[in-house]
Design a protein around this motif. Structure first.
Motif, short mmCIF file in Angstrom:
data_model
loop_
_atom_site.label_atom_id
_atom_site.label_comp_id
_atom_site.label_asym_id
_atom_site.label_seq_id
_atom_site.Cartn_x
_atom_site.Cartn_y
_atom_site.Cartn_z
N THR A 110 0.87 -1.16 0.00
CA THR A 110 0.00 0.00 0.00
C THR A 110 0.91 1.22 0.00
O THR A 110 1.74 1.36 0.87
N GLY A 111 0.81 2.01 -1.03
CA GLY A 111 1.68 3.17 -1.15
C GLY A 111 3.14 2.76 -1.19
O GLY A 111 4.02 3.49 -0.74
N GLU A 144 -2.71 9.04 4.34
CA GLU A 144 -1.28 9.03 4.05
C GLU A 144 -0.49 8.40 5.20
O GLU A 144 0.46 7.65 4.96
N ARG A 145 -0.88 8.68 6.44
CA ARG A 145 -0.20 8.07 7.59
C ARG A 145 -0.37 6.56 7.62
O ARG A 145 0.43 5.84 8.21
N GLN A 183 -2.85 7.70 -6.43
CA GLN A 183 -2.56 6.73 -7.49
C GLN A 183 -2.48 7.39 -8.86
O GLN A 183 -2.38 6.70 -9.88
N GLU A 184 -2.51 8.71 -8.87
CA GLU A 184 -2.36 9.48 -10.10
C GLU A 184 -3.28 8.98 -11.20
O GLU A 184 -2.85 8.68 -12.32
N CYS A 185 -4.55 8.89 -10.86
CA CYS A 185 -5.55 8.52 -11.85
C CYS A 185 -6.80 9.36 -11.59
O CYS A 185 -6.97 9.92 -10.51
N THR A 186 -7.62 9.45 -12.58
CA THR A 186 -8.87 10.19 -12.46
C THR A 186 -10.01 9.19 -12.44
O THR A 186 -10.04 8.27 -13.27
N VAL A 187 -10.92 9.34 -11.52
CA VAL A 187 -12.07 8.47 -11.44
C VAL A 187 -13.20 9.12 -12.24
O VAL A 187 -13.54 10.28 -12.02
N LEU A 225 -9.19 3.46 -2.20
CA LEU A 225 -10.33 4.21 -1.71
C LEU A 225 -10.38 5.52 -2.45
O LEU A 225 -9.40 5.94 -3.06
N MET A 226 -11.52 6.14 -2.44
CA MET A 226 -11.69 7.45 -3.05
C MET A 226 -11.98 8.45 -1.95
O MET A 226 -12.73 8.15 -1.02
#
Length: 159
Positions: free
Chosen positions: A5-6, A140-141, A147-151, A126-127
């Motif tokens: 994750t990340g 972020e923690r 994810q550098e994408c557009t939903v 998640l969004m």
């Protein structure tokens, strides 16, 4: 290959879960109205999404669930989890406003992640609504990253 994750291994995130006030369990019929009220108190509902229908849909099959924690007979946190066969998704992660910053939100995410990993999810997404900037640092923690994408989405009418 271990799940990440990340870019960070998922296993340490699961292992680092703090003890929640109450154990996370699957939602019951008796919890539904309290969960909807929790989601409303947390600003997660929108007029175009019926939260009761979202709950009904999540409970209808084996690929999704809603997990809740209770304290003193009331629902204090929730997380909806769904596995689409490729990725796991988190929705409606909510903690009663007066219990924020107690570790309950992290525990909700960890419980939902564990549910998804047990069903084969290798990546969890998640969004976050663009206007909900306060929650971004929380995720972020926990190791979540943009994810550098557009939903994109489109409503479809059903008869």
């Amino acid at each position: 290959m271990s799940a990440t994750t990340g870019g960070k291994p998922l296993a340490p995130v699961l292992a680092a879960a703090p003890a929640a006030d109450g154990e996370f369990v699957e939602i019951t019929d008796a919890d539904v109205d309290q969960v909807v009220e929790l989601w409303r108190a947390c600003g997660l509902t929108r007029p175009w999404n019926d939260p009761h229908l979202d709950i009904t849909d999540a409970r209808a099959g084996d690929t999704s669930t809603i997990l809740v924690a209770r304290a003193d007979g009331r629902v204090t946190a929730s997380a909806m989890a769904g596995h689409d066969g490729h990725r796991g998704w988190l929705y409606y992660v909510a903690v009663a406003p007066e219990l924020r910053s107690t570790g309950l939100g992290r525990a909700a995410v960890v419980a939902a992640e564990a549910w998804l990993v047990a069903r084969g999810a290798r990546k969890i997404q998640l969004m976050v609504r663009t206007a909900n900037t306060d929650v971004l640092s929380f995720y972020e923690r926990l190791g979540y990253a943009d994810q550098e994408c557009t939903v994109l989405g489109r409503w479809v009418e059903s008869d």
